[in-house]
Design a protein around this motif. Structure first.
Motif, PDB file in Angstrom:
ATOM      1  N   TRP A 255     -20.977  10.160 -60.732  1.00 42.53           N
ATOM      2  CA  TRP A 255     -22.019  10.561 -59.806  1.00 42.53           C
ATOM      3  C   TRP A 255     -22.723  11.811 -60.309  1.00 42.53           C
ATOM      4  O   TRP A 255     -22.206  12.521 -61.145  1.00 42.53           O
ATOM      5  N   LYS A 256     -23.933  12.038 -59.772  1.00 39.80           N
ATOM      6  CA  LYS A 256     -24.718  13.215 -60.129  1.00 39.80           C
ATOM      7  C   LYS A 256     -24.914  14.070 -58.882  1.00 39.80           C
ATOM      8  O   LYS A 256     -25.211  13.545 -57.812  1.00 39.80           O
ATOM      9  N   TYR A 257     -24.742  15.376 -59.051  1.00 42.29           N
ATOM     10  CA  TYR A 257     -24.982  16.307 -57.954  1.00 42.29           C
ATOM     11  C   TYR A 257     -26.467  16.614 -57.874  1.00 42.29           C
ATOM     12  O   TYR A 257     -27.056  17.135 -58.815  1.00 42.29           O
ATOM     13  N   GLU A 258     -27.082  16.302 -56.752  1.00 44.63           N
ATOM     14  CA  GLU A 258     -28.479  16.648 -56.510  1.00 44.63           C
ATOM     15  C   GLU A 258     -28.549  18.023 -55.837  1.00 44.63           C
ATOM     16  O   GLU A 258     -29.301  18.879 -56.278  1.00 44.63           O
ATOM     17  N   THR A 259     -27.766  18.196 -54.771  1.00 46.96           N
ATOM     18  CA  THR A 259     -27.769  19.445 -54.016  1.00 46.96           C
ATOM     19  C   THR A 259     -26.357  19.781 -53.564  1.00 46.96           C
ATOM     20  O   THR A 259     -25.621  18.910 -53.109  1.00 46.96           O
ATOM     21  N   ALA A 260     -25.995  21.035 -53.700  1.00 48.05           N
ATOM     22  CA  ALA A 260     -24.738  21.550 -53.143  1.00 48.05           C
ATOM     23  C   ALA A 260     -25.112  22.385 -51.923  1.00 48.05           C
ATOM     24  O   ALA A 260     -25.989  23.244 -52.002  1.00 48.05           O
ATOM     25  N   HIS A 261     -24.482  22.125 -50.798  1.00 38.93           N
ATOM     26  CA  HIS A 261     -24.829  22.814 -49.566  1.00 38.93           C
ATOM     27  C   HIS A 261     -24.119  24.157 -49.427  1.00 38.93           C
ATOM     28  O   HIS A 261     -24.560  25.011 -48.665  1.00 38.93           O
ATOM     29  N   GLU A 262     -23.030  24.352 -50.159  1.00 43.60           N
ATOM     30  CA  GLU A 262     -22.297  25.615 -50.149  1.00 43.60           C
ATOM     31  C   GLU A 262     -22.811  26.482 -51.294  1.00 43.60           C
ATOM     32  O   GLU A 262     -22.974  26.004 -52.421  1.00 43.60           O
ATOM     33  N   LYS A 263     -23.045  27.746 -51.017  1.00 39.27           N
ATOM     34  CA  LYS A 263     -23.582  28.662 -52.026  1.00 39.27           C
ATOM     35  C   LYS A 263     -22.702  28.719 -53.276  1.00 39.27           C
ATOM     36  O   LYS A 263     -23.191  28.739 -54.404  1.00 39.27           O
TER      37      LYS A 263
END
Length: 129
Positions: A81-89
């Motif tokens: 899988w590819k990370y598009e957005t991480a919600h945790e800083k």
């Protein structure tokens, strides 16, 4: 269907275990401490010869992430899988990077990783990086 263009990599290569298509170089490994339902997984800064599936939000071990499954461009097997957005800083370093599941790829020496029967990880993500 159009013509398929596949990049050929040189060096220590990770490839699709089903068809042998080149996916990534060992020099692009960011972390080897990721885990998925089949066992180990590696975070790469760059992967090639993959297509992305639908973007979705997933709760993983390190929090909510927006990700897309990635598939081998030749045989269509899901390889990670590819990370598009991480919600945790604290997880922002993952954005734009891809995870390849060791169970689904061959290593530079041609070996395959076999999942352990004891491996039962809930969610797919890193324990610690």
């Amino acid at each position: 269907m159009g013509r398929l263009f596949v990049l050929t990599l040189e060096g220590k290569i990770y490839s699709c275990k089903h068809c042998g298509t080149h996916l990534a170089l060992s020099e692009n490994i960011v972390s080897k401490s990721f885990h998925c339902k089949h066992g180990k997984a590696y975070l790469f800064s760059k992967v090639v010869n993959v297509t992305s599936g639908e973007i979705e939000n997933r709760m993983m071990m390190t929090g909510m992430h927006t990700v897309a499954d990635i598939f081998c461009v030749c045989c269509g097997s899901i390889v990670g899988w590819k990370y598009e957005t991480a919600h945790e800083k604290s997880q922002k370093y993952k954005e734009g990077k891809s995870v390849l599941e060791r169970f689904k790829i061959s290593g530079p020496d041609g070996n395959h990783y076999w999942a352990s029967h004891e491996t039962h990880v809930a969610g797919s993500d890193a324990d610690d990086v």
